[in-house]
Design an enzyme around this catalytic site. Structure first.
Site, PDB file in Angstrom:
ATOM      1  N   GLY A  82      40.240  41.058  34.321  1.00  0.00           N
ATOM      2  CA  GLY A  82      41.567  40.546  34.646  1.00  0.00           C
ATOM      3  C   GLY A  82      42.184  39.686  33.561  1.00  0.00           C
ATOM      4  N   GLU A 137      30.160  44.547  33.782  1.00  0.00           N
ATOM      5  CA  GLU A 137      31.496  43.944  33.754  1.00  0.00           C
ATOM      6  C   GLU A 137      31.389  42.508  33.229  1.00  0.00           C
ATOM      7  OE1 GLU A 137      34.359  45.937  36.700  1.00  0.00           O
ATOM      8  OE2 GLU A 137      33.092  44.652  37.906  1.00  0.00           O
ATOM      9  N   HIS A 156      29.822  42.417  42.705  1.00  0.00           N
ATOM     10  CA  HIS A 156      30.983  42.247  41.831  1.00  0.00           C
ATOM     11  C   HIS A 156      31.080  40.786  41.378  1.00  0.00           C
ATOM     12  CE1 HIS A 156      35.082  41.892  40.418  1.00  0.00           C
ATOM     13  NE2 HIS A 156      34.980  43.170  40.128  1.00  0.00           N
ATOM     14  N   ASN A 185      38.672  49.684  41.705  1.00  0.00           N
ATOM     15  CA  ASN A 185      38.428  48.582  42.636  1.00  0.00           C
ATOM     16  C   ASN A 185      39.764  47.885  42.886  1.00  0.00           C
ATOM     17  OD1 ASN A 185      37.711  46.243  43.942  1.00  0.00           O
ATOM     18  ND2 ASN A 185      36.536  45.387  42.248  1.00  0.00           N
ATOM     19  N   LYS A 236      40.403  45.488  44.837  1.00  0.00           N
ATOM     20  CA  LYS A 236      40.271  44.057  45.170  1.00  0.00           C
ATOM     21  C   LYS A 236      41.168  43.732  46.373  1.00  0.00           C
ATOM     22  CE  LYS A 236      38.959  43.254  40.453  1.00  0.00           C
ATOM     23  NZ  LYS A 236      38.864  42.363  39.312  1.00  0.00           N
ATOM     24  N   SER A 240      39.303  44.931  32.059  1.00  0.00           N
ATOM     25  CA  SER A 240      40.547  45.229  31.332  1.00  0.00           C
ATOM     26  C   SER A 240      40.562  46.637  30.722  1.00  0.00           C
ATOM     27  CB  SER A 240      40.819  44.163  30.270  1.00  0.00           C
ATOM     28  OG  SER A 240      40.974  42.889  30.888  1.00  0.00           O
ATOM     29  N   GLU A 249      33.396  38.713  41.237  1.00  0.00           N
ATOM     30  CA  GLU A 249      34.107  37.775  42.112  1.00  0.00           C
ATOM     31  C   GLU A 249      33.243  37.383  43.311  1.00  0.00           C
ATOM     32  OE1 GLU A 249      37.479  40.368  42.164  1.00  0.00           O
ATOM     33  OE2 GLU A 249      37.577  39.962  40.019  1.00  0.00           O
ATOM     34  N   GLY A 292      39.988  47.623  37.595  1.00  0.00           N
ATOM     35  CA  GLY A 292      40.667  46.773  38.557  1.00  0.00           C
ATOM     36  C   GLY A 292      42.166  47.000  38.509  1.00  0.00           C
ATOM     37  N   GLY A 293      42.875  46.112  37.795  1.00  0.00           N
ATOM     38  CA  GLY A 293      44.333  46.127  37.771  1.00  0.00           C
ATOM     39  C   GLY A 293      44.952  47.489  37.495  1.00  0.00           C
TER      40      GLY A 293
HETATM   41  P1  13P Z   1      40.318  44.549  35.591  1.00  0.00           P
HETATM   42  O1  13P Z   1      40.288  46.016  35.232  1.00  0.00           O
HETATM   43  O2  13P Z   1      41.554  44.142  36.319  1.00  0.00           O
HETATM   44  O3  13P Z   1      39.960  43.689  34.415  1.00  0.00           O
HETATM   45  O4  13P Z   1      39.137  44.333  36.665  1.00  0.00           O
HETATM   46  C1  13P Z   1      37.864  44.829  36.407  1.00  0.00           C
HETATM   47  C2  13P Z   1      37.064  44.743  37.640  1.00  0.00           C
HETATM   48  O5  13P Z   1      36.721  43.675  38.097  1.00  0.00           O
HETATM   49  C3  13P Z   1      36.720  46.003  38.309  1.00  0.00           C
HETATM   50  O6  13P Z   1      35.751  45.801  39.303  1.00  0.00           O
END
Ligand code: 13P
Length: 265
Positions: free
Chosen positions: A175, A169, A97, A9, A11, A215, A99, A236-237
């Protein structure tokens, strides 16, 4: 064992050059993998979907959107429909998600509409769930997750569940660099599968893939995905750099089929 599903993802990150470069790097690195033991997908921002689709052409990497609107084409300024996503090559969409839930304020009821319209329109849905830190600390994790699943998947049939992946999640792990322990992840995933069993029966629950997100990195991917109810990762990251994302794919694949990585063909 269910085939692992590792998804990235992005983002609101990257630009057009970076998006295409990342796809090209992933394509190159995945190309040597022969019979890949994991499914891989990327979720770019809306505006980069067409160039990402082009960059991924000829690869096995699937593409999805990060969100979708609840209605078909029409007067919904700023929104994007299922038909538009399919038009540019999406086969997946994220729904719920953290967010979207906690920054944008989307409710279980709205997310249920999004999941239903996406499935009815032929998209695969990654339906995201997970508790806030204060909810975990208040021993409310199971209650929160159960409500998100029951309300979010209301009206979805057992047949449609073939096109649903769940992503657990925990919000406190997203994050932050803090990952759920493998025991915490397994516990939440087993509980999720128990609710799915109640709603759709054991066969559907057993076949549904449940990803962990929060993470995930190369260093923890193998131990997380070795848990019996952790069927992949929503990243994510660490999905923004090909080497980092490939480390997760390869380390996850080391759990599948007795092979030391996805590249043994
Ligand atoms: P991180 O892997 O950056 O913690 O993000 C997870 C996420 O929100 C994937 O949708």
């Amino acid at each position: 064992m269910r085939k692992l599903f590792i998804a990235g993802n992005w983002k609101m990150n990257l630009d057009d050059v970076g998006a295409v470069q990342l796809c090209q790097d992933l394509k190159t690195q995945l190309a040597g993998c022969g019979a890949a033991k994991v499914d891989v997908a990327v979720f770019p921002p809306f505006v980069y979907l067409p160039i990402v689709a082009e960059a991924l052409r000829g690869s096995t990497i699937a593409m999805g959107a990060q969100d979708v609107w609840t209605e078909g084409n029409g007067a919904f300024t700023g929104e994007v429909s299922v038909d538009m996503l399919k038009d540019v090559g999406c086969t997946f969409v994220l729904v719920g998600h953290s967010e979207r839930r906690h920054v944008i304020g989307e409710t279980n009821e709205l997310l249920n509409k999004k999941a239903k319209v996406a499935l009815a329109g032929g998209l695969n849905v990654i339906f995201c769930i997970g508790e806030l830190l204060e909810e975990r600390q208040g021993n409310k994790t199971e209650a929160v997750v159960e409500e998100q699943i029951r309300l979010g998947l209301a009206g979805i049939t057992a047949e449609q569940m073939a096109n649903v992946t769940i992503a657990y999640e925990p919000v406190w792990a997203i994050g932050t660099g803090v990952t759920a322990s493998k025991e915490q992840a397994q516990e939440a995933h087993a509980f999720t599968r128990k609710i799915l069993t109640d709603l759709f029966g054991a066969e559907v629950a057993e076949a549904t893939r449940i990803q962990y997100g929060g993470s995930v990195k190369g260093a923890n991917a193998a131990e997380l995905t070795a848990e019996p109810d952790v069927d992949g990762a929503l990243v994510g990251g660490a999905s923004l750099k090909a080497d980092d994302f490939m480390a997760i794919i390869n380390n996850g694949a080391s759990n599948v089929g007795g092979c030391g990585g996805c590249c043994c063909g």
